[in-house]
Design a protein around this motif. Structure first.
Motif, PDB file in Angstrom:
ATOM      1  N   LYS A 183      -6.911   7.129  -3.213  1.00  0.00           N
ATOM      2  CA  LYS A 183      -8.214   7.884  -3.059  1.00  0.00           C
ATOM      3  C   LYS A 183      -6.998   9.128  -2.938  1.00  0.00           C
ATOM      4  O   LYS A 183      -6.241   9.166  -2.816  1.00  0.00           O
ATOM      5  CB  LYS A 183      -8.296   7.828  -1.448  1.00  0.00           C
ATOM      6  N   ALA A 184      -7.286  10.319  -3.159  1.00  0.00           N
ATOM      7  CA  ALA A 184      -6.697  11.778  -3.630  1.00  0.00           C
ATOM      8  C   ALA A 184      -7.278  13.615  -3.425  1.00  0.00           C
ATOM      9  O   ALA A 184      -8.747  12.702  -3.017  1.00  0.00           O
ATOM     10  CB  ALA A 184      -6.029  11.500  -5.083  1.00  0.00           C
ATOM     11  N   LYS A 185      -6.950  14.032  -2.448  1.00  0.00           N
ATOM     12  CA  LYS A 185      -7.518  15.225  -2.270  1.00  0.00           C
ATOM     13  C   LYS A 185      -6.607  16.472  -2.509  1.00  0.00           C
ATOM     14  O   LYS A 185      -5.020  16.381  -2.645  1.00  0.00           O
ATOM     15  CB  LYS A 185      -7.453  15.240  -1.500  1.00  0.00           C
ATOM     16  N   GLY A 186      -6.611  17.225  -2.980  1.00  0.00           N
ATOM     17  CA  GLY A 186      -5.408  18.360  -3.178  1.00  0.00           C
ATOM     18  C   GLY A 186      -6.167  19.701  -3.262  1.00  0.00           C
ATOM     19  O   GLY A 186      -7.524  19.878  -3.237  1.00  0.00           O
TER      20      GLY A 186
ATOM     21  N   GLU B 179      -1.819  15.065  -1.030  1.00  0.00           N
ATOM     22  CA  GLU B 179      -2.213  13.442  -0.752  1.00  0.00           C
ATOM     23  C   GLU B 179      -2.908  12.525  -0.894  1.00  0.00           C
ATOM     24  O   GLU B 179      -4.212  13.128  -1.456  1.00  0.00           O
ATOM     25  CB  GLU B 179      -2.890  14.038  -0.030  1.00  0.00           C
ATOM     26  N   ALA B 180      -2.190  11.181  -1.207  1.00  0.00           N
ATOM     27  CA  ALA B 180      -3.312  10.078  -1.692  1.00  0.00           C
ATOM     28  C   ALA B 180      -2.635   9.542  -1.412  1.00  0.00           C
ATOM     29  O   ALA B 180      -1.282   8.822  -0.645  1.00  0.00           O
ATOM     30  CB  ALA B 180      -2.266  10.383  -3.620  1.00  0.00           C
ATOM     31  N   GLN B 181      -3.900   7.998  -1.120  1.00  0.00           N
ATOM     32  CA  GLN B 181      -3.412   6.799  -0.879  1.00  0.00           C
ATOM     33  C   GLN B 181      -4.308   5.701  -1.519  1.00  0.00           C
ATOM     34  O   GLN B 181      -5.034   5.494  -2.143  1.00  0.00           O
ATOM     35  CB  GLN B 181      -4.066   6.676   1.092  1.00  0.00           C
TER      36      GLN B 181
ATOM     37  N   SER C  33       0.778  -0.854  -0.232  1.00  0.00           N
ATOM     38  CA  SER C  33      -0.171  -0.075  -0.506  1.00  0.00           C
ATOM     39  C   SER C  33       1.227   1.363  -0.079  1.00  0.00           C
ATOM     40  O   SER C  33       2.243   1.118   0.436  1.00  0.00           O
ATOM     41  CB  SER C  33      -0.755  -0.070   1.149  1.00  0.00           C
ATOM     42  N   VAL C  34       0.524   2.155  -0.733  1.00  0.00           N
ATOM     43  CA  VAL C  34       1.214   3.466  -0.848  1.00  0.00           C
ATOM     44  C   VAL C  34       0.309   4.497   0.432  1.00  0.00           C
ATOM     45  O   VAL C  34      -0.629   4.621  -0.035  1.00  0.00           O
ATOM     46  CB  VAL C  34       1.746   4.034  -1.956  1.00  0.00           C
ATOM     47  N   ASP C  35       1.372   5.687   0.341  1.00  0.00           N
ATOM     48  CA  ASP C  35       0.401   7.030   1.491  1.00  0.00           C
ATOM     49  C   ASP C  35       1.243   8.162   1.073  1.00  0.00           C
ATOM     50  O   ASP C  35       2.430   7.723   0.940  1.00  0.00           O
ATOM     51  CB  ASP C  35       0.592   6.541   3.270  1.00  0.00           C
ATOM     52  N   GLY C  36       0.556   9.150   0.394  1.00  0.00           N
ATOM     53  CA  GLY C  36       1.328   9.503  -0.709  1.00  0.00           C
ATOM     54  C   GLY C  36       1.634  11.053  -0.107  1.00  0.00           C
ATOM     55  O   GLY C  36      -0.047  12.215   0.231  1.00  0.00           O
ATOM     56  N   HIS C  37       2.445  12.245  -0.140  1.00  0.00           N
ATOM     57  CA  HIS C  37       1.875  13.668  -0.122  1.00  0.00           C
ATOM     58  C   HIS C  37       2.993  14.209  -1.481  1.00  0.00           C
ATOM     59  O   HIS C  37       4.082  13.929  -0.960  1.00  0.00           O
ATOM     60  CB  HIS C  37       2.719  14.056   1.206  1.00  0.00           C
ATOM     61  N   MET C  38       2.763  15.152  -1.935  1.00  0.00           N
ATOM     62  CA  MET C  38       3.245  16.178  -3.310  1.00  0.00           C
ATOM     63  C   MET C  38       3.258  17.269  -3.199  1.00  0.00           C
ATOM     64  O   MET C  38       2.036  17.878  -2.094  1.00  0.00           O
ATOM     65  CB  MET C  38       2.628  15.330  -4.121  1.00  0.00           C
ATOM     66  N   GLU C  39       3.867  17.944  -3.300  1.00  0.00           N
ATOM     67  CA  GLU C  39       3.596  19.158  -2.839  1.00  0.00           C
ATOM     68  C   GLU C  39       4.378  20.037  -4.178  1.00  0.00           C
ATOM     69  O   GLU C  39       5.606  19.769  -4.811  1.00  0.00           O
ATOM     70  CB  GLU C  39       4.463  19.907  -1.769  1.00  0.00           C
ATOM     71  N   LEU C  40       3.866  21.135  -4.912  1.00  0.00           N
ATOM     72  CA  LEU C  40       4.174  22.130  -6.017  1.00  0.00           C
ATOM     73  C   LEU C  40       4.530  23.254  -5.128  1.00  0.00           C
ATOM     74  O   LEU C  40       3.590  24.083  -4.541  1.00  0.00           O
ATOM     75  CB  LEU C  40       3.360  22.116  -7.529  1.00  0.00           C
TER      76      LEU C  40
ATOM     77  N   ALA D  76     -10.563  16.025  -4.951  1.00  0.00           N
ATOM     78  CA  ALA D  76     -10.550  15.039  -4.971  1.00  0.00           C
ATOM     79  C   ALA D  76     -11.126  13.586  -5.559  1.00  0.00           C
ATOM     80  O   ALA D  76     -12.007  14.302  -6.418  1.00  0.00           O
ATOM     81  CB  ALA D  76     -12.165  15.237  -3.522  1.00  0.00           C
ATOM     82  N   SER D  77     -10.348  12.626  -5.496  1.00  0.00           N
ATOM     83  CA  SER D  77     -10.342  11.924  -6.446  1.00  0.00           C
ATOM     84  C   SER D  77     -10.993   9.836  -5.299  1.00  0.00           C
ATOM     85  O   SER D  77      -9.955  10.115  -4.265  1.00  0.00           O
ATOM     86  CB  SER D  77     -10.078  11.728  -6.617  1.00  0.00           C
ATOM     87  N   ASP D  78     -11.853   9.669  -5.449  1.00  0.00           N
ATOM     88  CA  ASP D  78     -12.287   8.374  -4.252  1.00  0.00           C
ATOM     89  C   ASP D  78     -12.421   6.892  -5.966  1.00  0.00           C
ATOM     90  O   ASP D  78     -13.492   6.955  -6.202  1.00  0.00           O
ATOM     91  CB  ASP D  78     -13.367   7.979  -3.871  1.00  0.00           C
ATOM     92  N   LEU D  79     -11.326   6.566  -6.437  1.00  0.00           N
ATOM     93  CA  LEU D  79     -11.396   5.343  -7.267  1.00  0.00           C
ATOM     94  C   LEU D  79     -11.157   4.657  -7.332  1.00  0.00           C
ATOM     95  O   LEU D  79     -10.471   3.973  -6.562  1.00  0.00           O
ATOM     96  CB  LEU D  79     -10.286   5.479  -8.371  1.00  0.00           C
TER      97      LEU D  79
END
Length: 493
Positions: free
Chosen positions: A193-196, A182-184, A154-161, A223-226
């Motif tokens: 699942k992602a939100k920004g 943020e994404a998991q 499983s992956v729990d991620g954070h990205m920043e521009l 936001a996404s839930d896919l």
């Protein structure tokens, strides 16, 4: 040494030994894990970019293994064919400081003690393509993030521009507040699942031969839930919300503003049949600070045969999609391709798809207009039948309704006058009233609608070969003849 202290020291020593052993084990596996992840990422990139003018690939350049950490370098190549076959690919370089599990220090110091395989801390590196981007962020990495990889993959991620302000030339500039994501995901990214969020973006562009344009976006949420379907694409829900946006354009530098814009898209599958829903809402529209109105649109589709749609899309992309220079492909359909297309269309219709524009609403200060339409399709007995018979069998039902507000037409006419520079209030009001009345007269004269008070009304229903136009019933043949005669066409045979 007292007993409690001895026990505590013993626990610390054992934990340290286990962590070292775990880190060694994870470090030994890290390169194979990275290669597997990159291979999956390239497959996903190819799938998602299929049919577009863009191609992308990720490459693991090097890995330096240590006891508690490793350093990896990646290369992302992006080729945009729309820029021409000789255009060089865009090359992005990343450096990744990977902390080995089971207890990376970055998690220990934040009291996250659940064992994980690794924590990746990546950032963009400077090269020829990104050096101006680095200059805009004052030599800080403009893109960075952290990804935690669990032992279950499983992956729990954070990205920043990073935020920046830059001048593209002496007349154009960009101001960006930065964006966080943020994404998991679970193993193999089957569920995402992602939100920004972005606070603001401002782009000012100007040239010698065109009026300047200014785009401003404030308060953007994503936001996404896919869930990945068995057919290779994602189903679920995507949401985009914009608090406020402005576009300044034209010689008069008109300002078009929107507030509370929301887009929601959802898709689901029942076996091999796809259903989807798209919703657009604009809470407030203004022009030069003056209110225009609000709008809403809802579209739905159901019982769409997925394999048939994918096959038809593949044929379209190879045979009908415009090329880079805008021209259509010159290779004609082969007999085999024509036969396959017909089979796909028959399969699509056999599923009895339903399409609907459930709601299209535009509301202004003095009126509100609405339109909705729904259509059901089916497979005809044969496409070799006369066109009128194919239509009768293929369109099993159609129901459409229009309510057009004359005061709303007047409001929009006033907006149009404002756009072209009209400033006399009396002239604007007179023209707006004339346009709304003319719309009613034309609707009645064409026989397509009737006027009821301040509304222009029209209904169209079809089923079993019979058409009902505003309460007047007729056969499909008579309806087609009436329409073609009324609008100067040739009557149906």
């Amino acid at each position: 040494m007292n007993k409690p202290l001895g026990v505590l020291v013993g626990i610390v020593v054992v934990a340290g030994v286990l962590n070292t052993a775990g880190a060694w084990y994870t470090g030994g596996k890290i390169e194979s894990v990275l290669q597997t992840s990159i291979q999956q990422a390239n497959q996903e990139l190819a799938s998602q970019l299929k049919g577009t003018a863009t191609q992308g690939s990720i490459e693991l350049v090097s890995v330096e293994r240590h006891l508690y950490s490793s350093t990896a370098h990646y290369r992302l190549n992006i080729q945009d064919q729309a820029s021409g076959p000789d255009a060089p690919p865009v090359e992005l370089l990343f450096v990744d400081n990977i902390e080995h599990g089971p207890l990376p220090w970055s998690r220990i110091k934040t009291f996250k003690w659940l064992p994980v395989m690794a924590v990746s801390n990546y950032s963009l590196e400077k090269n020829t393509f990104t050096e101006k981007w680095f200059a805009a962020t004052k030599d800080q990495a403009p893109l960075k993030g952290q990804v935690t990889l669990g032992y279950d993959r499983s992956v729990d991620g954070h990205m920043e521009l990073m935020a920046f302000e830059a001048s593209m030339d002496d007349k154009s500039s960009i101001s960006f507040s930065g964006l966080t994501m943020e994404a998991q995901t679970d193993a193999e990214a089957k569920n995402i699942k992602a939100k920004g969020y972005m606070d603001h973006l401002k782009i000012h562009a100007a040239s010698l031969d065109k009026p300047p344009a200014l785009i401003e976006l404030n308060g953007l949420t994503l936001a996404s839930d896919l869930n990945k379907s068995t057919y290779g694409f994602y189903l679920g829900q995507n949401v985009l919300v914009l608090s406020e946006g402005q576009l300044t354009f034209g010689v008069r530098q008109s300002v078009l503003g929107v507030k509370n814009f929301e887009y929601t898209g959802s898709a689901s599958a029942n076996g091999s049949l796809l259903s989807g829903r798209l919703t657009y809402n604009v809470g407030d529209i203004t022009l030069d600070g003056k209110p225009v109105g609000s709008a809403q649109m809802v579209m739905t589709a159901s019982s769409l045969d997925i394999p048939a749609m994918q096959s038809l899309l593949q044929t379209y992309q190879s045979k009908f999609q415009p090329q880079v220079d805008g021209t259509l492909p010159q290779t004609p359909l082969t007999a085999e391709e024509q036969a396959r297309m017909q089979v796909d269309v028959e399969k699509l219709l056999a599923a009895r798809p339903q399409l609907a524009l459930e709601k299209l609403t535009l509301k202004t200060a003095n009126g509100e207009s609405q339109f909705n339409a729904a259509m059901s399709l089916a497979q005809p007995a044969s496409f070799e039948l006369a066109p009128i018979e194919v239509t009768k069998q293929m369109v099993t039902a159609l129901d459409a309704k229009l309510q057009l507000s004359k005061p709303m037409i007047a409001d929009l006419s006033a907006v149009q006058a404002q756009l072209v520079g009209q400033t006399d209030p009396q002239a604007i009001a007179k023209m707006a009233s004339a346009n709304s009345e003319m719309a009613g007269v034309m609707a009645v004269q064409t026989g397509l609608a009737k006027v009821d008070g301040n509304n222009i009304l029209a209904t169209l229903k079809y089923a079993a070969g019979e058409v009902d136009l505003n309460g007047q019933k007729m056969s499909l043949e008579d309806f087609i003849n009436a329409m073609t005669t009324r609008f100067g066409g040739v009557a149906a045979q």
